[in-house]
Design an enzyme around this catalytic site. Structure first.
Site, short mmCIF file in Angstrom:
data_model
loop_
_atom_site.label_atom_id
_atom_site.label_comp_id
_atom_site.label_asym_id
_atom_site.label_seq_id
_atom_site.Cartn_x
_atom_site.Cartn_y
_atom_site.Cartn_z
N LYS A 213 0.82 -1.20 0.00
CA LYS A 213 0.00 0.00 0.00
C LYS A 213 0.86 1.26 0.00
O LYS A 213 0.62 2.19 -0.76
CB LYS A 213 -0.95 0.01 1.20
CG LYS A 213 -1.88 1.22 1.23
CD LYS A 213 -2.80 1.20 2.45
CE LYS A 213 -3.89 0.19 2.29
NZ LYS A 213 -4.91 0.27 3.37
N GLU A 219 9.87 -5.56 4.03
CA GLU A 219 10.12 -6.88 3.44
C GLU A 219 9.82 -6.88 1.94
O GLU A 219 10.60 -7.41 1.13
CB GLU A 219 9.25 -7.94 4.14
CG GLU A 219 9.49 -8.08 5.62
CD GLU A 219 8.61 -7.19 6.48
OE1 GLU A 219 8.47 -7.47 7.68
OE2 GLU A 219 8.05 -6.20 5.94
N GLY A 274 -5.54 -4.78 5.03
CA GLY A 274 -4.73 -5.74 4.30
C GLY A 274 -5.26 -7.15 4.35
O GLY A 274 -5.29 -7.86 3.33
N ARG A 275 -5.72 -7.60 5.52
CA ARG A 275 -6.19 -8.98 5.64
C ARG A 275 -7.58 -9.18 5.02
O ARG A 275 -8.08 -10.31 4.99
CB ARG A 275 -6.17 -9.40 7.10
CG ARG A 275 -6.92 -8.47 8.05
CD ARG A 275 -6.52 -8.77 9.49
NE ARG A 275 -7.13 -7.85 10.46
CZ ARG A 275 -6.62 -6.66 10.77
NH1 ARG A 275 -5.53 -6.23 10.18
NH2 ARG A 275 -7.21 -5.90 11.68
N GLU A 360 -4.78 -11.09 14.05
CA GLU A 360 -4.44 -9.68 13.83
C GLU A 360 -5.65 -8.80 14.09
O GLU A 360 -5.52 -7.65 14.51
CB GLU A 360 -3.91 -9.47 12.41
CG GLU A 360 -3.26 -8.10 12.20
CD GLU A 360 -2.48 -8.00 10.91
OE1 GLU A 360 -1.28 -8.31 10.92
OE2 GLU A 360 -3.08 -7.63 9.88
N HIS A 391 -2.13 -37.90 12.57
CA HIS A 391 -0.94 -38.65 12.97
C HIS A 391 0.07 -37.73 13.67
O HIS A 391 1.26 -38.06 13.75
CB HIS A 391 -0.31 -39.31 11.75
CG HIS A 391 -1.25 -40.25 11.06
ND1 HIS A 391 -1.36 -41.58 11.40
CD2 HIS A 391 -2.15 -40.05 10.07
CE1 HIS A 391 -2.27 -42.16 10.65
NE2 HIS A 391 -2.77 -41.25 9.83
N LYS A 519 7.42 -2.99 13.11
CA LYS A 519 7.94 -2.37 11.89
C LYS A 519 8.87 -1.21 12.23
O LYS A 519 9.95 -1.06 11.66
CB LYS A 519 6.79 -1.88 11.01
CG LYS A 519 5.97 -2.97 10.34
CD LYS A 519 4.87 -2.34 9.50
CE LYS A 519 4.01 -3.37 8.82
NZ LYS A 519 2.93 -2.76 8.00
#
Length: 556
Positions: A213, A219, A274-275, A360, A391, A519
């Site tokens: 954005k 990153e 964002g999510r 979040e 398992h 951040k």
């Protein structure tokens, strides 16, 4: 900070809260095995269908009275008004003075969605049209790489919601991928991730999507710079960058400075978190792989769930029921964890997406007004693909000391018919939820061992180890097949579930200040490592570890 456009109550001060506490004391004495035995209609009563999703919630520690009381809690907490406020574009993200209007991105009706009095639907439709033109240009090979080769690989550079949402959908819809196009995701700042992804790609036929954005996410931009350097090292020229890089951002100038042309910069909006952004231009990698019509069907499925959530009565509303059950277990049974168990290889990335969506959103410890909560909020979300977990961690689900509600998720039909694989998969899914519910008594364990010919002393020794308490709750969420429409509905269902719980807990499900602190500190530490800043003000542990890194990497 703005006031909420609806009344938000402190849940544990509501009279219904104490009624639920009293009711829980009665319900915890019940055993689901007995409840099913005495009520043949239980599965039919605790079952809902909407937007192609089937929800069986009969294996929960509930009675008719429980649902009645939880529905009253939703009403008393202001949920109906909160739902209306969200769909009306009110600033329910009050700490950032923003709406949370992701529902506008999948709006299928000829109705406006307004932000500060302005209808955003023309912008949404224009962005979708831009995506459609772009997808067509790639699929038709009208847009090619700098040596005139068709694109064969797409690398999506993003993190958080710009990565997890698109990844889960594109993986879930792998059977719809366009032949000849491969999709890769790079999110991790670890240089190993991008190195491994680029190893077998050709710069002549690789398209990069940079999703940020601000066009400043540490990153993502670091990975973008590395991708550009790789491109230039391997035959590409600076004037060719615009043919191989596009951006999804709100910062056009930074994208343009990177070398991306304005017509290849896709918009993002502040009113989309964002999510919750996979429905927007962030979904470009999805549209490129499954085609624009299938992407539109994805939006349509989400819209189907939106309409169900917006209009269905609370006690027949799938996201509301799931949200209230989550509150029931978090606040009245002290459950601090919830398992997401998709029995579908294509949905193996779903737990990670729901993890971000839920944790979040609802990993908060203050109310909308900034006052400390004294009730539990968001649970820890975890899980993995069935039947692999059977398992591994299912042992803890069945016999561990933790109280762990779970969602079993599965399509009734498969894209890959191989013998009886799918029937066996379904039998595993249903048997696991059944085992969690009914368990195995000491008497049953003894009878089983006796049938195996064990001696009395062996039976007395082994039987306690084979006892499974049962009475452990789960939801079974089914749909006919993993299609764009059903996957859209499934993910929208979880979005709304999370919102329901946030409303009940009186927290803001749409900000993420905890993420922002990391951040900020990360940028400062990076400047220290690169010599742009001094270590002054750092705690002794951080300072020592920075010095160790610099020494090992010859940066001193």
């Amino acid at each position: 900070m703005s006031e909420l456009p609806y009344t938000s109550n402190y849940p544990n001060t509501l009279p219904i809260w104490s009624q639920l506490q009293e009711h829980q004391a009665k319900v915890k004495q019940l055993h689901l095995r007995e409840e099913f035995s005495k009520d043949p209609q239980r599965a039919e009563r605790f079952f809902q269908k909407a937007a192609g999703i089937y929800l069986d919630y009969s294996k929960n520690l509930i009675t008719d009275e429980t649902i009645k009381l939880l529905t009253q809690l939703a009403n008393d907490a202001g949920l109906p008004a909160a739902i209306k406020a969200m769909f009306n574009g009110e600033k329910i993200n009050n700490s950032e003075e923003r709406p949370a209007l992701h529902v506008a991105l999948r709006n299928q009706a000829a109705v406006p969605y307004k932000v500060d009095g302005t209808d955003v639907m023309p912008e949404v439709k224009a962005a979708l049209n831009q995506m459609e033109r772009f997808v067509w240009s790639i699929h038709s090979a009208q847009w090619r790489g700098y040596t005139n080769k068709r694109f064969t690989d797409i690398v999506h550079l993003g993190i958080g919601g710009s990565y997890l949402g698109p990844k889960v959908v594109s993986a879930a819809l792998k059977p719809y991928w366009k032949a000849g196009l491969n999709l890769h995701y790079v999110a991790n700042i670890d240089g190993t991730h991008i190195t491994e992804e680029l190893k077998h790609l050709s710069p002549e036929s690789t398209l990069f999507i940079i999703a940020s954005k601000s066009f400043g996410t540490q990153e993502t931009i670091m990975n973008a710079k590395s991708a550009k350097a790789w491109f230039l090292r391997n035959g590409g020229l600076e004037e060719d960058v615009h043919k191989h890089f596009v951006a999804i951002t709100a910062n056009k100038q930074k994208a343009y400075n990177f070398g991306i042309r304005e017509e290849n910069i896709f918009p993002m909006w502040d009113w989309v978190g964002g999510r919750y952004s996979l429905w927007s231009t962030i979904g470009l990698p999805i549209a490129l792989t499954i085609g624009i019509e299938n992407f539109k069907n994805l939006l349509a499925g989400a819209y189907d769930m939106d309409e169900h959530f917006r209009t269905a009565p609370l006690d027949h509303n799938i996201p509301v029921i799931l949200g209230l059950l989550g509150v029931w277990y978090s606040n009245f049974f002290n459950a601090d964890s919830h398992a997401i168990l998709p029995y579908d290889h294509y949905l193996r990335a779903l737990p990670a997406h729901i993890q971000q969506l839920d944790m979040e959103s609802n990993g908060k410890s203050v109310t909308h007004k900034g006052e400390a909560v004294d009730w539990s909020t968001g649970p820890i979300i975890w899980g993995g693909a069935g039947a692999n977990g059977q398992h591994a961690y299912h042992q803890l689900l069945h016999q561990g000391t933790h109280f762990l509600p779970a969602d079993f998720i599965m399509p009734l039909r498969t894209h890959n018919h191989i013998g009886d694989h799918h029937a066996l998969l379904l039998s595993n899914c249903l048997s696991q939820s059944q085992a969690l519910m009914q368990g195995k008594t000491l008497e049953e364990a003894k009878a089983e061992l006796k049938a195996q010919g064990k001696t009395d002393s062996q039976i007395d020794e082994l039987a306690p180890h084979k006892v499974i308490p049962g009475n452990r709750p789960s939801n079974t969420i089914l749909f006919e097949k993993s299609t764009p429409r059903t996957i859209g509905a499934l993910i929208a269902m979880y979005e709304h579930k999370v919102f329901v719980q946030g409303v009940i807990w009186n927290i803001n499900s749409f900000d993420q200040w905890g993420v922002e602190l990391g951040k900020e500190l990360g940028e400062h530490i990076y400047q220290i490592i690169t010599g742009e800043n001094e270590t002054n003000g750092q705690d002794s542990s951080t300072k020592h570890l920075i010095e160790l890194f610099k020494k090992i990497n010859n940066r001193i």
